[in-house]
Scaffold this motif. Structure first.
Motif, PDB file in Angstrom:
ATOM      1  N   GLY A  74       0.742  -1.233  -0.041  1.00 40.82           N
ATOM      2  CA  GLY A  74      -0.047   0.017  -0.099  1.00 40.82           C
ATOM      3  C   GLY A  74       0.798   1.217   0.084  1.00 40.82           C
ATOM      4  N   LYS A  75       0.462   2.316  -0.489  1.00 39.98           N
ATOM      5  CA  LYS A  75       1.363   3.434  -0.616  1.00 39.98           C
ATOM      6  C   LYS A  75       1.734   3.891   0.631  1.00 39.98           C
ATOM      7  N   GLU A  76       0.881   4.244   1.691  1.00 46.13           N
ATOM      8  CA  GLU A  76       1.344   4.516   3.080  1.00 46.13           C
ATOM      9  C   GLU A  76       2.545   3.903   3.535  1.00 46.13           C
ATOM     10  N   LYS A  77       2.331   2.483   3.703  1.00 41.77           N
ATOM     11  CA  LYS A  77       3.450   1.784   4.156  1.00 41.77           C
ATOM     12  C   LYS A  77       4.897   1.682   3.164  1.00 41.77           C
ATOM     13  N   ALA A  78       4.698   1.650   2.028  1.00 36.61           N
ATOM     14  CA  ALA A  78       5.500   1.852   0.962  1.00 36.61           C
ATOM     15  C   ALA A  78       6.476   3.129   1.074  1.00 36.61           C
ATOM     16  N   ASP A  79       5.675   4.106   1.231  1.00 36.30           N
ATOM     17  CA  ASP A  79       6.440   5.460   1.453  1.00 36.30           C
ATOM     18  C   ASP A  79       7.181   5.546   2.549  1.00 36.30           C
ATOM     19  N   PHE A  80       6.373   4.960   3.696  1.00 36.48           N
ATOM     20  CA  PHE A  80       7.165   4.982   5.031  1.00 36.48           C
ATOM     21  C   PHE A  80       8.718   4.150   4.938  1.00 36.48           C
ATOM     22  N   TYR A  81       8.309   2.898   4.386  1.00 34.90           N
ATOM     23  CA  TYR A  81       9.456   2.031   4.113  1.00 34.90           C
ATOM     24  C   TYR A  81      10.625   2.862   3.443  1.00 34.90           C
ATOM     25  N   PHE A  82      10.524   3.323   2.277  1.00 30.64           N
ATOM     26  CA  PHE A  82      11.395   4.053   1.435  1.00 30.64           C
ATOM     27  C   PHE A  82      11.972   5.274   2.264  1.00 30.64           C
ATOM     28  N   GLY A  83      11.238   5.870   2.845  1.00 30.22           N
ATOM     29  CA  GLY A  83      11.535   7.149   3.515  1.00 30.22           C
ATOM     30  C   GLY A  83      12.482   6.942   4.474  1.00 30.22           C
ATOM     31  N   ARG A  84      12.292   5.789   5.267  1.00 30.21           N
ATOM     32  CA  ARG A  84      13.468   5.233   6.486  1.00 30.21           C
ATOM     33  C   ARG A  84      14.546   4.700   5.816  1.00 30.21           C
ATOM     34  N   PHE A  85      14.587   4.022   4.512  1.00 30.64           N
ATOM     35  CA  PHE A  85      15.658   3.700   3.897  1.00 30.64           C
ATOM     36  C   PHE A  85      16.468   4.982   3.519  1.00 30.64           C
ATOM     37  N   LEU A  86      15.965   6.009   2.901  1.00 32.60           N
ATOM     38  CA  LEU A  86      16.749   6.885   2.496  1.00 32.60           C
ATOM     39  C   LEU A  86      17.219   7.621   3.759  1.00 32.60           C
ATOM     40  N   ASP A  87      16.529   7.730   5.052  1.00 34.77           N
ATOM     41  CA  ASP A  87      17.080   8.287   5.944  1.00 34.77           C
ATOM     42  C   ASP A  87      18.259   7.553   6.586  1.00 34.77           C
ATOM     43  N   TYR A  88      18.444   6.222   6.686  1.00 34.09           N
ATOM     44  CA  TYR A  88      19.242   5.431   7.296  1.00 34.09           C
ATOM     45  C   TYR A  88      20.463   5.379   6.398  1.00 34.09           C
ATOM     46  N   PHE A  89      20.323   5.131   4.950  1.00 28.55           N
ATOM     47  CA  PHE A  89      21.417   4.745   4.002  1.00 28.55           C
ATOM     48  C   PHE A  89      22.524   5.919   4.293  1.00 28.55           C
TER      49      PHE A  89
END
Length: 495
Positions: A74-89
């Protein structure tokens, strides 16, 4: 959008100070505002603002990967995941680590999709600048220059996966609209970062591959004028044609305040390329290959920037050798390349910083949540040779050979090398690129997305956190080689 100059104040660390002036070209060198020579030595931040399949384990193209995960989560969870990925990378800890090695620059590949939508072309999204500013400000705190690299362009500026087109044709060269959009994007980027001394310069197109060899030259002339309207100071980093290896059709007169960039990968650094043993013949080939790529720069009297190079590393037995033996050979190859560059103060950026244990200086721990979840898929992808980088096709060769044979028979022999880029790509390479790395990979991308099905935000956060620096492993032998070279140059290589 206003110029981002909040991070431009001088900063001192470990006895050296970042210049508060913008870098520029002076003859064959890069210098700061006081005329001090600066040799850029750094790394590409691949897999972050431009994701690539071999770096984080998906298949195919980034936009397909994002769409597949969105369909499952779903869009909300996918956005959450990719947002966290960019923050942590990439965080301050990553920048601090790079600075500790003596590296002074990062080439930041960006995907145009962060800055505009295909269904709303030409309208710049503030989110792209928020993401890029975050990196620039981190680098400013650790005295690291940033080179902004447009790694993907609408329609695709080359035929490969890393321009995120979803196809194997470079349509960027066929549609003026695509070129207009990129010119507009560079106008906005240059306006945003004008006056910012953290920015070393702008890399208008990564690895362009123009079959006609004339559209690229016209585009560079155009984008240079567009950038100079709003930013007359920052350097341009100009890639050669055909994956940054061919300058033979370039005008003899270089663009002003421009650094010209080649990419210098050696086949000996890859599973299909044989073993580097340091023979005189191999060393001579490394040197001649590099000198062929930089002949234009030598003749034109401009600085040389090697924007990408570096071998991949084994995590299991390969070609009858243990992983340790393979990697010893690969690091020896890297050291020989660095010694060649050091002779004439070549600026360089190794590829790449962080990944899942293929090529990175830092890589996700096999015990992390991400690697444990996707281990079966990553192994399957490797066995099927679904991405070209860092794999061989030993386990599927017999399946594809009849297809290759058929193509060789069906296509008249005098046309085998007709399709660009040739002879860089054989007819077999063109077939596997379409069948394996595009079509098969699209199907496999849907399979990978299913591994994320049902994950909570807490679990998604843990998966993304696998890329935090403190949760990763470092490749000591590689980093030691890079650090020794960076520090051997002395103060002139630092900010």
């Amino acid at each position: 959008m206003a110029s981002n100059t909040s991070s431009s104040s001088p900063n001192s660390r470990n006895g050296w100070t970042r210049s508060n002036s913008i870098l520029r070209v002076s003859g064959t060198s890069i210098v700061d505002g006081d005329g001090n020579k600066v040799i850029l030595k750094g790394v590409g931040l691949g897999g972050h603002l431009n994701m690539e399949n071999f770096i984080t384990g998906f298949t195919g193209h980034e936009h397909e990967h994002r769409e597949a995960l969105t369909a499952v989560l779903g869009k909300e969870k996918a956005d959450f995941y990719f947002g966290r990925f960019l923050d942590y990378f990439f965080t301050d800890k990553d920048a601090e680590f790079l600075a500790s090695l003596g590296l002074n620059s990062i080439r930041v590949p960006i995907n145009y999709r962060h800055f505009e939508d295909d269904m709303n072309p030409g309208v710049i999204k503030p989110e792209g600048f928020r993401l890029l500013d975050r990196i620039v400000n981190i680098c400013a705190r650790h005295n690291i220059y940033v080179i902004i690299d447009l790694h993907t362009a609408p329609g695709g500026q080359n035929q490969d996966w890393h321009c995120d087109s979803g196809i194997t044709k470079a349509l960027f060269w066929k549609f003026k609209n695509f070129q207009d959009r990129v010119a507009n994007l560079w106008f906005e980027i240059a306006k945003h970062y004008r006056g910012n001394p953290v920015i070393a310069g702008y890399n208008p197109l990564n690895e362009p591959s123009d079959p006609d060899h004339v559209n690229l030259i016209a585009f560079y002339a155009r984008v240079e004028k567009v950038i100079r309207i709003v930013d007359p100071e920052h350097m341009l980093f100009i890639d050669g044609n055909t994956y940054s290896m061919d300058f033979t059709r370039f005008p003899k007169t270089p663009l002003p305040n421009a650094v010209y960039a080649c990419h210098d990968y050696s086949f000996l650094g890859f599973p299909r390329g044989g073993t580097y043993t340091g023979t005189p013949e191999q060393k001579a080939k490394l040197r001649s290959s590099f000198e062929r790529k930089v002949k234009f720069m030598r003749d034109a009297g401009v600085p040389i920037y090697n924007g990408e190079f570096g071998p991949v590393y084994a995590s299991a037995e390969e070609n009858g050798m243990s992983a340790a033996q393979v990697n010893e050979c690969r690091v020896a190859l890297l050291r020989e390349q660095l010694s060649i560059y050091r002779e004439t103060d070549v600026n360089w950026s190794i590829w790449t910083y962080k990944d899942i244990n293929y090529q990175g200086m830092v890589y996700a721990d096999e015990g992390s949540a991400y690697m444990k979840l996707l281990a079966p898929f990553i192994q399957k992808k490797k066995d099927l040779s679904a991405d070209f980088w860092g794999s061989n096709d030993d386990k599927v060769k017999e399946r594809y050979e009849p297809l290759f044979k058929a193509f060789r028979e069906w296509v008249p022999e005098h046309l085998h090398n007709k399709k660009y880029p040739s002879p860089l790509w054989t007819i077999e390479r063109h077939v596997e690129r379409v069948v394996r790395e595009t079509l098969l990979s699209e199907y496999l991308g849907w399979e990978m997305a299913e591994y994320f099905d049902g994950k909570s935000e807490e679990e998604l956060d843990e998966l993304a956190a696998s890329y935090k620096f403190e949760n990763c492993k470092v490749r000591d032998e590689l980093n030691a080689a890079l650090s020794e070279d960076a520090k051997a140059t002395g103060k002139s290589s630092r900010l």
